[in-house]
Design an enzyme around this catalytic site. Structure first.
Site, PDB file in Angstrom:
ATOM      1  N   ASP A   1       0.934  -1.152  -0.033  1.00  0.00           N
ATOM      2  CA  ASP A   1       0.095   0.053  -0.026  1.00  0.00           C
ATOM      3  C   ASP A   1       0.859   1.292   0.119  1.00  0.00           C
ATOM      4  O   ASP A   1       1.745   1.216   0.724  1.00  0.00           O
ATOM      5  CB  ASP A   1      -0.911  -0.008   1.298  1.00  0.00           C
ATOM      6  CG  ASP A   1      -1.870   1.127   1.408  1.00  0.00           C
ATOM      7  OD1 ASP A   1      -2.817   0.941   0.535  1.00  0.00           O
ATOM      8  OD2 ASP A   1      -1.708   1.899   2.283  1.00  0.00           O
TER       9      ASP A   1
ATOM     10  N   GLU B   1      14.647 -14.703  -1.766  1.00  0.00           N
ATOM     11  CA  GLU B   1      14.892 -15.997  -0.752  1.00  0.00           C
ATOM     12  C   GLU B   1      13.779 -17.122  -0.888  1.00  0.00           C
ATOM     13  O   GLU B   1      14.089 -18.127  -0.550  1.00  0.00           O
ATOM     14  CB  GLU B   1      15.315 -15.627   0.635  1.00  0.00           C
ATOM     15  CG  GLU B   1      16.398 -14.730   0.698  1.00  0.00           C
ATOM     16  CD  GLU B   1      16.713 -14.279   2.063  1.00  0.00           C
ATOM     17  OE1 GLU B   1      16.342 -15.119   2.840  1.00  0.00           O
ATOM     18  OE2 GLU B   1      17.408 -13.082   2.429  1.00  0.00           O
TER      19      GLU B   1
END
Length: 558
Positions: free
Chosen positions: A218, A278
């Site tokens: 956001d 990752e």
């Protein structure tokens, strides 16, 4: 079972989704506003278990992922966008166990979970802010944006809040102002502080470890502020855009170059992306809440494959009509500004008037028109986001002032009615109490005009709007060129938008009649093989293509 990533252990999430690091590129994301999707507790507010119970329906649409608006612990002054605990679920939505169940159920149906992270600010009830405002020496004293008043006691800068008034609030205990770009109860975090960045990245890892597949960030361009606290310059009247804030809000009178859109953000986004990398197959879409320099920000944030995967573009969330020139301009400008970038397009969301009303009110045949718009959005280069109820053809609800819940609407009533009109509950059953949304009193009224559009009224009707969306999403899935291919426009006049989508050896010609009259266009060079399965009825004639009002034509181009 999905149990391990390069980062370490993740919770078991059920049936493994076929690994595809590129799934997001051209993916279809379905936005769920949890307060209004399905209530199972009877309190009139939707919850996470309710979303899990409706996963079968969501899967039937043919989407790749769902984006869930905030469900974190919050005082709900801005309905979850004021977070007081980033790593827990607000009791009104359920528990962390309910969230884990939702992830398992979604993954079992082959649907990925994207959650909405609000990192630019917290609630003023967040323990970080409670500690920060105690004095100027505590360990979190610099975790928020604090500044001295001007000599006359007025705020440090001329920066304005999107919700009206100054973006600075005086705190008598510290005898300083703190920054809030939104509500006074939503203080902005200080991203110039490395400890803040580390704490927020820990939040990201917490949810990745619980099995989420990505994030919608956001207000991503609000993270950093100008450390020199320079005033924003004025913005010329002709450049003001009400898609950011209503015209009655003077926020539009400034060029926001110092309170947001800061270049320092790029460094943090690289750290964020490195963390996501990752966890193979995860993604992030950043909401760029700024139409003033939006495309340049999108270009900066999505270039180089080391920041955002994609940005959530606002160009089609305004009241500007969808015309041939408008679509060509937006898409061309984006491709020129961000040749390496990727956009996520939407016509509706939880913050704007539903496009069935915003654009549909101005045409003679609303239903045919919004069917055409559905065909258009699935054909645009980029990922796409559909907002709950859009697939039913829901219009904006016209609510009375006493029914409003949105502080934005209450503040600017009656010139601006706020965001509640697009947030009314999902309609599942035409004749059930509260349209099948709840057995209690719904938090917002069920618009009577929505009932006949309920899921059970459309589900088994072949020609319904719901099944039109299902067909179109299946058509997009059957032709990956629509999701990932290049885009070039063809010149077919002011009324028909035509484009060619190419990917390797495949090419599809798409034409959309945006007018209320029959249009006849010249066929493009090359062999045309009309395609089926999309629900439109454009006709291939000798030398020409004939398209009825608000209709479309698709063909394989040889």
């Amino acid at each position: 079972m999905k149990t391990m990533t390069l980062a370490g252990k993740r919770l078991q999430t059920g049936t493994e989704i076929v690994p595809d690091a590129d799934w997001w590129r051209g993916g279809v994301i379905y936005q769920v506003y949890p307060r209004s999707y399905q209530d199972t507790s009877g309190d009139g507010i939707g919850d996470l278990i309710g979303i899990a119970e409706r996963i079968g329906y969501i899967a039937s649409l043919g989407v790749d992922a769902i984006w869930i608006s905030p469900f974190f612990t919050s005082p709900m002054k801005d309905f979850g966008y004021d977070v007081s605990d980033y790593t827990n679920v607000d009791p009104m939505f359920g528990t962390l166990g309910d969230f884990d169940h939702l992830v398992r159920v979604a993954h079992d149906h082959g649907i990925r979970i994207i959650i909405d992270l609000v990192l630019s600010h917290t609630s003023d009830l967040h323990p970080w802010f409670v500690e920060s405002r105690m004095d100027r020496e505590n360990p979190k004293a610099d975790w928020y944006v604090w500044a001295e008043p001007k000599p006359d006691g007025t705020p440090p800068t001329n920066w304005l809040s999107i919700f009206g008034g100054s973006a600075w609030q005086w705190d008598g205990k510290r005898e300083q102002y703190y920054l809030h770009n939104f509500l006074i109860s939503q203080p902005d975090l200080n991203f110039h502080n490395q400890e803040v960045q580390e704490a927020l990245l820990d939040v990201v890892r917490f949810w990745l470890d619980r099995g989420v597949d990505g994030f919608r960030l956001d207000t991503i361009n609000f993270y950093f502020h100008d450390q020199e606290l320079r005033d924003n310059p004025p913005l010329a009247k002709e450049l003001r855009n009400a898609s950011i804030a209503p015209a009655v809000n003077p926020y539009n009178h400034q060029l926001h170059v110092y309170d947001k859109n800061r270049p320092e953000n790029l460094g943090f986004l690289k750290r964020f992306r490195a963390l996501l990398d990752e966890y193979p197959g995860t993604t992030a879409v950043g909401e760029v809440g700024d139409a003033q320099i939006g495309l340049q920000i999108v270009a900066d944030y999505t270039s180089g494959h080391d920041k955002m995967h994609m940005c959530y573009a606002f160009e089609f969330l305004s009241g500007v009509p969808v015309t041939v020139d408008r679509v060509r301009t937006v898409m061309t400008d984006f491709m020129n500004a961000a040749p390496e970038g990727w956009a996520c397009w939407a016509f509706s969301n939880h913050d704007v008037v539903r496009h069935a009303t915003r654009w549909g009110d101005s045409v003679q045949d609303r239903e045919r028109y919004i069917r055409l718009l559905a065909g258009l959005i699935i054909s645009l280069r980029g990922s796409i986001c559909l907002y709950q109820g859009e697939e039913l053809g829901l219009t904006e609800a016209d609510l009375a002032f006493e029914d409003l819940q949105d502080p934005y609407g209450i503040q600017f009533w009656p010139d601006f009615k706020g965001r509640d009109g697009c947030r009314t509950p999902m309609v599942w059953s035409e004749h059930e109490q509260s349209a099948g949304f709840t057995h209690g009193q719904p938090w917002l009224p069920i618009p009577p005009e929505h009932r006949h559009l309920a899921v059970d009224a459309q589900d088994h009707v072949q020609a319904s709007m719901l099944n039109h969306y299902r067909r179109l999403l299946a058509f997009r899935r059957a032709h990956p060129v629509l999701a990932k291919g290049s885009l070039e426009f063809a010149d077919t006049g002011k009324s028909v938008l035509s484009m060619i989508r190419r990917n390797n050896d495949e090419a599809i010609f798409c034409a959309f009649n945006l007018s209320d009259e029959i249009q006849v266009i010249e066929r493009p060079q090359g062999e045309l093989e009309p395609l089926e399965g999309h629900g439109f009825s454009g006709l291939l004639r000798p030398g020409t293509i004939e398209i009825s009002p608000y209709d479309a034509f698709f063909a394989r181009l040889g």
